[in-house]
Scaffold this motif. Structure first.
Motif, PDB file in Angstrom:
ATOM      1  N   SER A 198     108.752  56.058 -25.775  1.00 31.33           N
ATOM      2  CA  SER A 198     108.245  54.739 -26.174  1.00 31.33           C
ATOM      3  C   SER A 198     106.820  54.503 -25.660  1.00 31.33           C
ATOM      4  O   SER A 198     106.059  53.744 -26.241  1.00 31.33           O
TER       5      SER A 198
ATOM      6  N   LEU B  21     109.548  52.008 -37.346  1.00 30.67           N
ATOM      7  CA  LEU B  21     110.736  52.425 -36.590  1.00 30.67           C
ATOM      8  C   LEU B  21     110.484  53.678 -35.772  1.00 30.67           C
ATOM      9  O   LEU B  21     111.043  53.847 -34.694  1.00 30.67           O
ATOM     10  N   GLN B  22     109.641  54.556 -36.300  1.00 29.84           N
ATOM     11  CA  GLN B  22     109.433  55.841 -35.626  1.00 29.84           C
ATOM     12  C   GLN B  22     108.099  56.437 -36.068  1.00 29.84           C
ATOM     13  O   GLN B  22     107.671  56.199 -37.203  1.00 29.84           O
TER      14      GLN B  22
ATOM     15  N   THR C 174     107.813  63.208 -31.641  1.00 26.99           N
ATOM     16  CA  THR C 174     108.441  62.145 -32.415  1.00 26.99           C
ATOM     17  C   THR C 174     108.773  61.028 -31.435  1.00 26.99           C
ATOM     18  O   THR C 174     109.405  61.278 -30.401  1.00 26.99           O
TER      19      THR C 174
ATOM     20  N   PHE D 256     104.692  55.790 -28.383  1.00 24.20           N
ATOM     21  CA  PHE D 256     104.921  54.947 -29.577  1.00 24.20           C
ATOM     22  C   PHE D 256     104.090  53.661 -29.487  1.00 24.20           C
ATOM     23  O   PHE D 256     103.305  53.347 -30.380  1.00 24.20           O
TER      24      PHE D 256
ATOM     25  N   SER E 111     109.599  56.617 -30.667  1.00 23.05           N
ATOM     26  CA  SER E 111     110.119  55.352 -31.201  1.00 23.05           C
ATOM     27  C   SER E 111     110.251  54.379 -30.018  1.00 23.05           C
ATOM     28  O   SER E 111     109.869  54.707 -28.904  1.00 23.05           O
ATOM     29  N   ARG E 112     110.854  53.224 -30.263  1.00 22.17           N
ATOM     30  CA  ARG E 112     111.084  52.280 -29.161  1.00 22.17           C
ATOM     31  C   ARG E 112     111.956  52.883 -28.076  1.00 22.17           C
ATOM     32  O   ARG E 112     111.890  52.491 -26.916  1.00 22.17           O
TER      33      ARG E 112
END
Ligand code: FAD
Length: 518
Positions: A205, A185-186, A198, A208, A200-201
């Motif tokens: 992204s 998720l992250q 940090t 990520f 995520s999607r």
């Protein structure tokens, strides 16, 4: 200072340091590194462990090892090296279970991620947040304590979260839940410029997706959020023996098609397959197929003259014993097995605790360690073969191998490409279904095939497979042209991402993709 092994010529303070014991880098780098204020420690001694990996084939010793006391230490080190004029490279090392030195760095700095451990399940149980150096077995244990579990696993759980997510993380659940990189998720990542991000999607992204399956090229994973689901308590584990490859493969495809027909919940959520020799060898013969207390009926097997190898399907249906009785699960499994074409009655089953099933390879590890057969050379090779090419692959590769030289498991299982997000760096064949074929060989002391023979065989298999549209998993290419071919349509983005996230190409140099820049 004690951990750094510094020796002072005279008087206190960094200005007085003339030599740094054990440091083989340029004197200015040694001194600057030694002066970094860290929560953990950086050592120029005791670095030899980082020159060894599971493969025991490649060995490159680093000049220093960072034992991070915090994520901040990692960011600080990377930032420092990035800003300096030195040409030192950095590699994160999970548990060094690579087979070809991918976590090593000659005369550079290894970050020992095993010092960054820990798993925390979120308040509502939607995810577990694990440190980059955490082992999957510990992620599982922390989750099980809350009645939860990740969805997608490896066959062997004593691997690090960061090392695995840099590759893919595949197993019998991959067809069903996708590889482990599809269940994140992250991420928290230290990029090649030392920035702590940090992502995520939804947020950053680009980073990520670059990092997932990115072979450690874009940053160091310091934390990952993995999604969770209610855990099973038990597994009904099935081994079914086949005399011929075509039926074995057809049944694997039949079983994974249940998932496409949205009958997955009623199906097996774990499907693998293995090749065994048509001999009674306890190591890799048909005797290794039944569970304890069960035996193969040899009268039902083809003669070794007609079939030198056999195959078995490995299936698992998990259940929660508080919600479902074993009898009802057995009945469902009988129905699922009924149309399959294994050798009649040569199907073996047992019920076992969920965690025992997931940790089964570790049990094998303990046995091999006790026999001195773990810390040996492992010329492993894993190929992704398009389903349409499997018949040719079996005829031109599998069948040509001298059976007496099989010196380790050969795993064969199908995977659905739609479970792999194409935005991720990880590469698959260009076909909806492909098979994972792993040759997990080892070189016995003075017995069996030599390292050279096995490496040559892997290379021949790859050459034949490449023509069929295969891809390597844990790729080991060495030329730029081969890497470009490996990534295909993703290559341009891979290069662009490298420029953005690791502009000096400092990270994971032993993947041999990029050359260190200044
Ligand atoms: P390492 O070998 O330490 O590192 C691998 C690469 O990732 C290196 O390039 C390294 O620099 C980089 N890296 C390490 N940590 C990080 C991080 N935190 N951030 C960024 N980059 C990092 N794989 C499967 O998919 N499924 C399996 O079932 C499976 N079973 C295995 C069983 C055994 C016995 C072994 C030895 C390997 C198995 N593997 C399997 C392969 C394994 O997933 C890879 O070798 C993986 O890279 C090993 O993880 P590691 O923690 O040891 O990584």
């Amino acid at each position: 200072i004690a951990t750094l092994g510094l020796s002072h010529a005279s008087g206190p303070g960094p200005a007085a340091i003339s030599t740094i014991d054990g440091c083989t880098l340029a004197a200015s780098d040694c001194m600057a590194l030694a002066a970094l204020e860290l929560d953990g420690s950086l050592t120029f001694r005791d670095t030899s462990f980082a020159a060894v990996d599971f493969g025991h084939i490649v060995s490159a010793r680093p000049a220093a090892v960072l034992h991070p006391g915090s994520t901040r230490d990692i960011a600080k080190l990377v930032r420092f090296v990035y800003a300096s004029s030195s040409n030192v490279s950095i590699a994160a090392r999970g548990v060094g279970h690579s087979a070809n030195g991918q976590a090593q760095v000659l005369n550079g700095i290894v970050i020992d991620m095993s010092d960054l451990r820990g798993s925390r399940v979120s308040a509502r149980g939607a995810f577990v947040e694990a440190a980059g150096g955490e082992l999957w077995i510990d992620v599982l244990r922390a989750s099980l304590a809350k009645g939860l579990a990740p969805r997608s696993f490896l066959d062997y759980l004593h691997l690090s979260v960061g090392g695995t997510l840099s590759n893919g993380g595949i197993s019998g659940q991959t067809y069903f839940w996708g590889p482990q990189i599809s269940n994140v998720l992250q991420l928290e990542v230290v990029t090649g410029t030392g920035e702590l991000v940090t992502c995520s999607r939804r947020t950053r992204s680009d980073l990520f997706f670059a990092v997932l399956g990115g072979l450690g090229q874009f940053g160091i994973i310091t934390k990952a959020r993995i999604n969770l689901q209610p855990s099973a308590t038990h597994v009904h584990h099935v081994h079914a023996l086949y005399a011929d490859f075509a039926s074995f493969q057809r049944d694997q495809l039949r079983l994974i098609s249940l998932q496409q027909q949205r009958k997955a919940i009623a199906s097996f959520e774990y499907i693998e397959g293995h090749l065994v020799t048509n001999s009674d060898s306890l190591v890799n013969g048909f005797s290794s197929v039944p569970f304890e207390g069960q035996t193969v009926n040899v009268n039902l097997l083809p003669s070794p003259g007609n079939a030198s190898v056999l195959y078995y399907l490995e299936l698992a249906k998990s259940y929660n014993i508080a919600l479902e009785s074993p009898a009802s699960v057995h009945e469902q499994v009988s129905q699922l097995l009924a149309p399959l074409a294994f050798i009649p009655s040569q199907v073996f089953t047992r019920d076992e605790p969920f965690v025992d099933f997931l940790d089964r390879v570790h049990t094998g590890e303990l046995t091999l360690r006790a026999a001195g057969l773990w810390e040996i050379q492992h010329p492993w090779s894993t190929l992704f073969v398009p389903a349409s090419a499997m018949a040719t692959f079996e005829r031109t590769v599998l069948r040509t191998v001298d059976v007496s030289t099989f010196n380790g498991p050969v795993n064969i299982f199908p995977v659905n490409r739609n479970k792999w997000d194409p935005q991720m760096s990880a590469v698959t064949p260009d076909e909806d279904i492909f098979f994972t074929v792993s040759f997990l060989n080892s070189v016995g002391a003075g017995q069996g095939p030599t390292l050279k023979a096995l490496v040559d065989r892997n290379s021949q298999a790859w050459q034949a497979c490449e023509r069929l549209g295969c891809k390597q998993f844990f790729p080991t290419h060495t030329s730029r042209a081969d890497w470009e071919a490996h990534f295909g349509a993703k290559w341009a983005k891979f290069v662009l991402n490298k420029r953005r996230f690791d502009p000096k190409a400092m990270l994971s140099p032993k993947q041999n993709i990029f050359t260190r820049g200044q």
